[in-house]
Design a protein around this motif. Structure first.
Motif, PDB file in Angstrom:
ATOM      1  N   UNK A 175      14.197  -7.572  15.653  1.00 55.20           N
ATOM      2  CA  UNK A 175      13.346  -6.740  14.813  1.00 55.20           C
ATOM      3  C   UNK A 175      13.878  -6.118  13.646  1.00 55.20           C
ATOM      4  N   UNK A 176      13.185  -6.381  12.614  1.00 57.74           N
ATOM      5  CA  UNK A 176      13.533  -5.778  11.398  1.00 57.74           C
ATOM      6  C   UNK A 176      12.406  -5.133  10.505  1.00 57.74           C
ATOM      7  N   UNK A 177      12.475  -4.083   9.941  1.00 59.65           N
ATOM      8  CA  UNK A 177      11.761  -3.220   9.319  1.00 59.65           C
ATOM      9  C   UNK A 177      12.305  -2.975   7.789  1.00 59.65           C
ATOM     10  N   UNK A 178      11.755  -3.386   6.663  1.00 61.25           N
ATOM     11  CA  UNK A 178      12.342  -3.174   5.487  1.00 61.25           C
ATOM     12  C   UNK A 178      11.405  -2.427   4.521  1.00 61.25           C
ATOM     13  N   UNK A 179      11.612  -1.294   4.429  1.00 64.25           N
ATOM     14  CA  UNK A 179      10.705  -0.446   3.330  1.00 64.25           C
ATOM     15  C   UNK A 179      11.008  -0.642   1.781  1.00 64.25           C
ATOM     16  N   UNK A 180      10.082  -0.611   1.002  1.00 65.38           N
ATOM     17  CA  UNK A 180      10.270  -0.650  -0.511  1.00 65.38           C
ATOM     18  C   UNK A 180       9.331   0.186  -1.207  1.00 65.38           C
ATOM     19  N   UNK A 181       9.283   0.488  -2.366  1.00 67.29           N
ATOM     20  CA  UNK A 181       8.376   1.168  -3.281  1.00 67.29           C
ATOM     21  C   UNK A 181       8.681   2.448  -3.475  1.00 67.29           C
ATOM     22  N   UNK A 182       9.622   3.016  -2.968  1.00 70.25           N
ATOM     23  CA  UNK A 182       9.839   4.506  -3.272  1.00 70.25           C
ATOM     24  C   UNK A 182      10.403   4.755  -4.651  1.00 70.25           C
ATOM     25  N   UNK A 183      10.784   5.852  -4.981  1.00 70.21           N
ATOM     26  CA  UNK A 183      11.000   6.367  -6.434  1.00 70.21           C
ATOM     27  C   UNK A 183      10.639   7.704  -6.678  1.00 70.21           C
ATOM     28  N   UNK A 184      10.295   8.006  -8.129  1.00 65.80           N
ATOM     29  CA  UNK A 184       9.790   9.182  -8.542  1.00 65.80           C
ATOM     30  C   UNK A 184       8.474   9.103  -8.779  1.00 65.80           C
ATOM     31  N   UNK A 185       7.791  10.075  -8.498  1.00 67.14           N
ATOM     32  CA  UNK A 185       6.206  10.254  -8.723  1.00 67.14           C
ATOM     33  C   UNK A 185       5.961  11.404  -9.192  1.00 67.14           C
ATOM     34  N   UNK A 186       5.188  11.312 -10.269  1.00 69.43           N
ATOM     35  CA  UNK A 186       4.635  12.743 -10.898  1.00 69.43           C
ATOM     36  C   UNK A 186       3.536  13.442  -9.693  1.00 69.43           C
ATOM     37  N   UNK A 187       3.359  14.735  -9.816  1.00 73.62           N
ATOM     38  CA  UNK A 187       2.341  15.384  -9.118  1.00 73.62           C
ATOM     39  C   UNK A 187       1.187  14.670  -9.609  1.00 73.62           C
ATOM     40  N   UNK A 188       0.238  14.561  -8.671  1.00 71.27           N
ATOM     41  CA  UNK A 188      -1.280  14.104  -9.167  1.00 71.27           C
ATOM     42  C   UNK A 188      -0.987  12.476  -9.382  1.00 71.27           C
ATOM     43  N   UNK A 189       0.015  11.851  -9.436  1.00 72.09           N
ATOM     44  CA  UNK A 189       0.222  10.502  -9.832  1.00 72.09           C
ATOM     45  C   UNK A 189      -0.244   9.578  -8.289  1.00 72.09           C
ATOM     46  N   UNK A 190       0.610   8.601  -8.213  1.00 68.96           N
ATOM     47  CA  UNK A 190       0.221   7.826  -7.351  1.00 68.96           C
ATOM     48  C   UNK A 190       1.698   6.725  -7.189  1.00 68.96           C
ATOM     49  N   UNK A 191       1.687   6.282  -5.709  1.00 72.09           N
ATOM     50  CA  UNK A 191       3.049   5.576  -5.327  1.00 72.09           C
ATOM     51  C   UNK A 191       2.544   4.625  -4.232  1.00 72.09           C
ATOM     52  N   UNK A 192       2.889   3.249  -4.050  1.00 78.33           N
ATOM     53  CA  UNK A 192       2.430   2.694  -2.711  1.00 78.33           C
ATOM     54  C   UNK A 192       4.041   2.274  -2.212  1.00 78.33           C
ATOM     55  N   UNK A 193       3.953   2.596  -0.886  1.00 73.32           N
ATOM     56  CA  UNK A 193       5.288   1.949  -0.290  1.00 73.32           C
ATOM     57  C   UNK A 193       4.771   0.840   0.789  1.00 73.32           C
TER      58      UNK A 193
END
Length: 121
Positions: free
Chosen positions: A1-19
């Motif tokens: 079993x393997x789970x690999x996250x991606x998509x993190x980083x710096x986001x501005x307040x009120x912005x958006x980010x997808x993990x």
């Protein structure tokens, strides 16, 4: 079993980010999937969960209405969309599932390695 996250980083307040969390080694389409997070000095907390078919979701009160969990069983991936993030959402975000590691075995807990999300202007 393997789970690999991606998509993190710096986001501005009120912005958006997808993990994203890419899963392998188990029958993804039959598994309940969750996102947790842990900020420095805090315990790991449940953020959101989604049923195997994607028809049911649940959220922590602190993110309800801002974050959206979804999944694509065709590509074995679960997502967490962070809309209007706040500095208090800064944490390491982890993908989690509880499944049998092999056919006929009892269930076990599996975590991804985590992805850092920092919300700051």
């Amino acid at each position: 079993v393997q789970l690999v996250e991606s998509g993190g980083g710096l986001a501005q307040p009120g912005g958006s980010l997808r993990l994203a969390c890419a899963a392998s080694g188990f029958t993804f389409s039959a598994a309940y999937m969750s996102w947790y997070r842990q900020a420095p000095g805090n315990e790991r907390e449940l953020v959101a969960g989604i049923t195997a078919g994607g028809g049911g979701t649940s959220y922590a009160d602190s993110v309800k209405g801002r974050f959206t969990i979804s999944r694509d069983n065709a590509v074995n991936t679960v997502y967490l969309q962070l809309n209007s993030p706040r500095p208090v959402d800064t944490a390491v975000y982890y993908c989690f599932t509880r499944v049998p590691p092999a056919p006929g075995w009892g269930v076990a807990d599996f975590w991804g390695q985590g992805t850092q999300v920092t919300v700051s202007s």
